[in-house]
Write a protein that holds these residues in place. Structure first.
Motif, short mmCIF file in Angstrom:
data_model
loop_
_atom_site.label_atom_id
_atom_site.label_comp_id
_atom_site.label_asym_id
_atom_site.label_seq_id
_atom_site.Cartn_x
_atom_site.Cartn_y
_atom_site.Cartn_z
N GLY A 22 50.47 18.46 17.26
CA GLY A 22 51.01 19.17 18.42
C GLY A 22 50.09 19.23 19.63
N ARG A 23 48.84 18.78 19.51
CA ARG A 23 47.91 18.85 20.64
C ARG A 23 48.33 17.84 21.69
N ARG A 24 48.48 18.33 22.91
CA ARG A 24 48.88 17.46 24.02
C ARG A 24 47.79 17.42 25.07
N LEU A 25 47.62 16.24 25.66
CA LEU A 25 46.56 16.00 26.63
C LEU A 25 47.15 15.47 27.92
N LEU A 26 46.61 15.92 29.05
CA LEU A 26 47.02 15.46 30.38
C LEU A 26 45.92 14.57 30.93
N THR A 33 37.21 1.88 31.30
CA THR A 33 37.26 1.92 29.84
C THR A 33 37.70 3.25 29.24
N HIS A 34 37.70 4.32 30.02
CA HIS A 34 38.00 5.65 29.49
C HIS A 34 38.97 6.43 30.38
N ALA A 35 39.62 7.41 29.76
CA ALA A 35 40.44 8.37 30.48
C ALA A 35 39.79 9.74 30.31
N VAL A 36 39.76 10.50 31.39
CA VAL A 36 39.34 11.89 31.31
C VAL A 36 40.61 12.70 31.17
N VAL A 37 40.68 13.52 30.10
CA VAL A 37 41.88 14.28 29.82
C VAL A 37 41.57 15.76 29.74
N GLU A 38 42.58 16.57 30.05
CA GLU A 38 42.50 18.02 29.90
C GLU A 38 43.43 18.42 28.77
N LEU A 39 43.01 19.40 28.01
CA LEU A 39 43.87 19.95 26.97
C LEU A 39 45.05 20.61 27.66
N HIS A 40 46.23 20.10 27.41
CA HIS A 40 47.45 20.60 28.05
C HIS A 40 48.11 21.66 27.18
N GLN A 41 48.07 21.43 25.88
CA GLN A 41 48.67 22.36 24.93
C GLN A 41 47.85 22.30 23.65
N PRO A 42 47.26 23.44 23.22
CA PRO A 42 46.46 23.40 21.99
C PRO A 42 47.32 23.09 20.78
N ARG A 43 46.67 22.64 19.72
CA ARG A 43 47.41 22.24 18.52
C ARG A 43 48.08 23.41 17.82
N ARG A 44 47.53 24.59 17.97
CA ARG A 44 48.16 25.79 17.40
C ARG A 44 47.67 27.00 18.18
N PRO A 45 48.44 28.08 18.19
CA PRO A 45 48.06 29.26 18.98
C PRO A 45 46.71 29.86 18.61
N THR A 46 46.27 29.71 17.37
CA THR A 46 45.00 30.28 16.95
C THR A 46 43.81 29.37 17.20
N SER A 47 44.05 28.20 17.80
CA SER A 47 42.98 27.25 18.06
C SER A 47 41.97 27.85 19.04
N PRO A 51 43.03 25.68 26.97
CA PRO A 51 43.70 24.76 27.89
C PRO A 51 42.82 24.51 29.11
N GLY A 52 42.81 23.28 29.58
CA GLY A 52 41.97 22.91 30.71
C GLY A 52 40.64 22.29 30.31
N ARG A 53 40.28 22.36 29.03
CA ARG A 53 39.04 21.73 28.56
C ARG A 53 39.15 20.22 28.76
N ARG A 54 38.08 19.59 29.28
CA ARG A 54 38.10 18.15 29.55
C ARG A 54 37.26 17.37 28.56
N THR A 55 37.72 16.15 28.27
CA THR A 55 36.98 15.23 27.42
C THR A 55 37.33 13.80 27.81
N ARG A 56 36.52 12.83 27.36
CA ARG A 56 36.76 11.40 27.65
C ARG A 56 37.25 10.70 26.39
N ILE A 57 38.26 9.84 26.54
CA ILE A 57 38.82 9.09 25.42
C ILE A 57 38.93 7.63 25.85
#
Length: 76
Positions: A22-26, A33-47, A51-57
């Motif tokens: 269920g984790r969605r990334l924007l 070579t990489h995309a910088v993404v923000e957490l759009h929807q956490p995998r579960r409410p207790t995670s 939201p808004g955390r950034r990482t490279r993939i």
């Protein structure tokens, strides 16, 4: 079967890993070579991930495999 689009800024992708169900990334930035993404929807409410955390993939992970990501939509 729908073709997977090339990753682009403004798209939403979902993690296929069952541990992150269920984790969605924007996608907010791209380079060669990489995309910088923000957490759009956490995998579960207790995670603990916020939201808004950034990482490279790596771009080659944006494909619908068990360790990749699947395209969901373009953000409004």
């Amino acid at each position: 079967m729908t073709d997977t689009p090339t990753p682009a800024v403004g798209q939403i992708w979902q993690d296929n890993d069952p541990r992150a169900y269920g984790r969605r990334l924007l996608i907010v930035e791209l380079d060669a070579t990489h995309a910088v993404v923000e957490l759009h929807q956490p995998r579960r409410p207790t995670s603990s991930a916020k939201p808004g955390r950034r990482t490279r993939i790596r771009l080659d992970r944006f494909r619908p495999t068990s360790t990749g990501y699947r395209y969901v939509a373009t953000a409004p």
